[in-house]
Motif scaffolding. Structure first.
Motif, short mmCIF file in Angstrom:
data_model
loop_
_atom_site.label_atom_id
_atom_site.label_comp_id
_atom_site.label_asym_id
_atom_site.label_seq_id
_atom_site.Cartn_x
_atom_site.Cartn_y
_atom_site.Cartn_z
N LEU A 8 -11.44 -6.15 33.43
CA LEU A 8 -10.45 -6.09 32.35
C LEU A 8 -9.06 -6.23 32.96
CD1 LEU A 8 -9.53 -5.36 29.39
CD2 LEU A 8 -9.35 -3.02 30.22
N GLY A 9 -8.29 -7.19 32.48
CA GLY A 9 -6.93 -7.39 32.96
C GLY A 9 -5.91 -6.89 31.97
N ILE A 10 -4.84 -6.28 32.47
CA ILE A 10 -3.71 -5.87 31.65
C ILE A 10 -2.48 -6.57 32.21
CG2 ILE A 10 -2.31 -3.95 30.78
CD1 ILE A 10 -4.69 -2.11 31.29
N GLY A 68 -9.92 -17.13 35.69
CA GLY A 68 -10.64 -17.63 36.86
C GLY A 68 -11.94 -16.87 37.08
N PHE A 69 -11.89 -15.55 36.91
CA PHE A 69 -13.07 -14.70 37.04
C PHE A 69 -14.14 -15.12 36.04
CE2 PHE A 69 -15.57 -10.92 36.17
CZ PHE A 69 -15.74 -10.33 37.41
N SER A 70 -13.72 -15.38 34.80
CA SER A 70 -14.65 -15.79 33.76
C SER A 70 -15.26 -17.16 34.06
CB SER A 70 -13.94 -15.82 32.40
OG SER A 70 -14.82 -16.13 31.36
N LYS A 71 -14.44 -18.10 34.55
CA LYS A 71 -14.94 -19.44 34.84
C LYS A 71 -15.91 -19.43 36.01
CE LYS A 71 -12.86 -23.21 34.05
NZ LYS A 71 -12.01 -24.41 34.02
N LEU A 72 -15.78 -18.46 36.90
CA LEU A 72 -16.72 -18.34 38.02
C LEU A 72 -18.05 -17.73 37.59
CD1 LEU A 72 -14.27 -17.18 40.85
CD2 LEU A 72 -15.51 -19.36 40.75
N GLY A 73 -18.08 -17.20 36.38
CA GLY A 73 -19.33 -16.66 35.87
C GLY A 73 -19.31 -15.18 35.55
N GLY A 74 -18.16 -14.52 35.75
CA GLY A 74 -18.06 -13.10 35.46
C GLY A 74 -17.76 -12.83 34.00
N SER A 75 -18.00 -11.60 33.57
CA SER A 75 -17.65 -11.19 32.21
C SER A 75 -16.29 -10.51 32.25
CB SER A 75 -18.70 -10.26 31.63
OG SER A 75 -18.88 -9.11 32.45
N ALA A 76 -15.38 -10.92 31.37
CA ALA A 76 -13.99 -10.47 31.47
C ALA A 76 -13.36 -10.22 30.11
CB ALA A 76 -13.16 -11.51 32.24
N ALA A 77 -12.36 -9.34 30.11
CA ALA A 77 -11.58 -9.04 28.92
C ALA A 77 -10.11 -8.96 29.32
CB ALA A 77 -12.04 -7.73 28.28
N TYR A 78 -9.23 -8.99 28.31
CA TYR A 78 -7.79 -9.03 28.60
C TYR A 78 -7.02 -8.26 27.54
CZ TYR A 78 -3.15 -10.96 29.63
OH TYR A 78 -1.82 -11.11 29.95
N ILE A 79 -5.99 -7.53 28.00
CA ILE A 79 -5.05 -6.87 27.11
C ILE A 79 -3.65 -7.40 27.41
CG2 ILE A 79 -3.92 -4.67 26.56
CD1 ILE A 79 -6.56 -3.27 27.07
N GLY A 80 -3.02 -7.99 26.44
CA GLY A 80 -1.66 -8.50 26.55
C GLY A 80 -1.15 -8.77 25.15
N ILE A 98 -12.89 -19.80 27.14
CA ILE A 98 -13.54 -19.67 28.46
C ILE A 98 -14.25 -18.32 28.59
CG2 ILE A 98 -12.12 -21.32 29.72
CD1 ILE A 98 -10.32 -19.12 30.60
N GLY A 99 -14.47 -17.68 27.44
CA GLY A 99 -15.31 -16.50 27.43
C GLY A 99 -14.63 -15.17 27.62
N VAL A 100 -13.29 -15.13 27.57
CA VAL A 100 -12.57 -13.88 27.77
C VAL A 100 -12.49 -13.12 26.45
CG1 VAL A 100 -10.37 -12.82 28.43
CG2 VAL A 100 -11.23 -14.82 29.68
N ASP A 101 -12.83 -11.84 26.48
CA ASP A 101 -12.77 -10.98 25.30
C ASP A 101 -11.34 -10.46 25.15
OD1 ASP A 101 -13.13 -9.14 23.30
OD2 ASP A 101 -14.36 -7.75 24.47
N MET A 102 -10.63 -10.92 24.11
CA MET A 102 -9.26 -10.49 23.86
C MET A 102 -9.29 -9.16 23.11
SD MET A 102 -7.27 -12.72 25.24
CE MET A 102 -5.70 -12.39 24.42
N ARG A 103 -8.74 -8.11 23.71
CA ARG A 103 -8.86 -6.77 23.16
C ARG A 103 -7.75 -6.41 22.16
NH1 ARG A 103 -12.64 -3.67 26.46
NH2 ARG A 103 -14.41 -5.11 26.46
N LEU A 104 -6.68 -7.21 22.08
CA LEU A 104 -5.62 -6.96 21.10
C LEU A 104 -5.50 -8.13 20.15
CD1 LEU A 104 -2.62 -5.49 23.17
CD2 LEU A 104 -4.39 -4.24 21.91
N LYS A 105 -5.30 -7.84 18.88
CA LYS A 105 -5.02 -8.89 17.92
C LYS A 105 -3.55 -9.28 18.01
CE LYS A 105 -8.52 -7.53 14.52
NZ LYS A 105 -8.77 -7.09 13.12
N PRO A 106 -3.21 -10.55 17.75
CA PRO A 106 -1.81 -10.95 17.73
C PRO A 106 -1.02 -10.13 16.72
CG PRO A 106 -3.23 -12.88 17.75
CD PRO A 106 -4.13 -11.69 17.54
N SER A 107 0.23 -9.82 17.07
CA SER A 107 1.08 -9.00 16.22
C SER A 107 1.65 -9.82 15.06
CB SER A 107 2.22 -8.40 17.04
OG SER A 107 3.11 -7.68 16.21
N LYS A 108 1.74 -9.19 13.89
CA LYS A 108 2.33 -9.84 12.73
C LYS A 108 3.86 -9.72 12.72
CE LYS A 108 -1.55 -11.07 10.67
NZ LYS A 108 -1.88 -12.49 10.42
#
Length: 328
Positions: A8-10, A68-80, A98-108
């Motif tokens: 998980l990246g922040i 990059g982690f996801s493209k190499l075959g890892g399971s990944a998520a991101y918070i930004g 590319i398979g990254v689980d986005m943990r935050l919805k875009p802000s309105k």
């Protein structure tokens, strides 16, 4: 419900907008060739409207590592933090593709999505104009047990300490990681960032962090020495894993009194060094997640870094081959 993921990246969610321009374009917007300048929203809109053919892709240091982690075959998520606008949707869709689980919805509401204009002249030089926008609005409330649950490793971008709520949200993330028994990692971002937050970085290293990524200038700044030769003495008694890139000298790992040196792969045609450290970290963390030895992780990371600098942009166009040890 969040799924179990390896990384998980922040980080600061920024859309990179690449365009080929001439020197007159740079003069028109008042940009010094080769510089990186922070701009406001009005300037950002004016430059965007001037640009003709352009490529838009999700960016930001830790976002590059996660992708990059996801493209190499890892399971990944991101918070930004991005806004629900044109560029925000590009960021989210690109990461999800590319398979990254986005943990935050875009802000309105709030500022527009951050973007970095990468202006490339015929000589290959890059001039960057950056509007930080929505990424600086990431807050402590965005970091919850639900958002960062089930992550084996949490990677935090050093630049996060620059945003208004940065110190508070990183402390919260590190506290939750202890409860979740997640490993924690820090990307030092750049030496000036280290200068700004040296004390806070040291506190995190002493109390919470398992892994620290940086280049030799960043680690020298962290320990306030003028020679890399002094670094081994500074790190030999620490329990953390330090992973340090050294450009053409390859990389070096310090871990609990042990040192692992990995030479760089030979590269004949350097096209673009942007994101080399981000991709290095992606491959190293992928190696760790795959239960490889530190030596093997270092070899994988150096190989991927050697490939990314032979293409334009910070996204790997290739997968890690089984015989990468024999590829240069």
């Amino acid at each position: 419900m969040n799924k179990k993921i390896q990384l998980l990246g922040i980080g600061n969610a920024i859309v990179d907008i690449l365009a080929h321009v001439n020197n007159q374009f740079l003069r028109d917007i008042g940009a010094r060739p080769g510089s990186m300048t922070l701009i406001d929203n009005n300037e950002a809109e004016q430059i965007y409207n001037k640009m003709k053919s352009k490529k838009e892709i999700s960016g930001g240091s830790v976002a590059n590592t996660v992708s990059g982690f996801s493209k190499l075959g890892g399971s990944a998520a991101y918070i930004g933090r991005v806004k629900d606008d044109h560029l925000g949707n590009i960021f989210v869709n690109d990461m999800q593709s590319i398979g990254v689980d986005m943990r935050l919805k875009p802000s309105k509401k709030g500022a527009p999505t951050a973007r970095c204009y990468v202006l490339i002249t015929d000589d290959g030089e890059r001039t960057m104009q950056t509007y930080l926008g929505a990424c600086t609005e990431l807050s402590r409330e965005d970091i919850t047990s639900k958002n960062i649950s089930l992550a084996e490793t949490i990677l935090i971008e050093g630049y996060i300490w620059d945003i208004p709520d940065g110190l508070s949200l990183t402390k919260k993330a590190l506290e939750i990681s202890k409860v979740e028994s997640s490993k924690t990692a820090l990307s030092l971002s750049d030496s000036l960032c280290v200068d700004r937050h040296r004390q806070q970085f040291h506190e995190a290293i002493d109390n919470n962090l398992d892994i620290i990524f940086g280049n030799e200038n960043e680690i020298m700044s962290l320990y306030e020495v003028n020679s890399f030769d002094k670094i081994p003495q500074k790190l030999k008694h620490l329990k953390n894993l330090f992973v340090i890139t050294r450009g053409t000298k390859g990389s070096i790992i310090f871990y609990q009194g042990n040192t692992i040196i990995q030479e760089a792969f030979s590269v004949n045609n350097v096209v673009d060094t942007t994101g080399a450290g981000d991709v290095f970290a992606a491959a190293f963390l992928y190696g760790l997640a795959s239960k490889n030895s530190l030596k093997e992780c270092s070899l994988m990371a150096n190989w991927c870094a050697s490939k990314i600098i032979q293409q334009s942009g910070a996204r790997l166009d290739i997968s890690l081959p089984n015989n990468y040890k024999n590829n240069s």
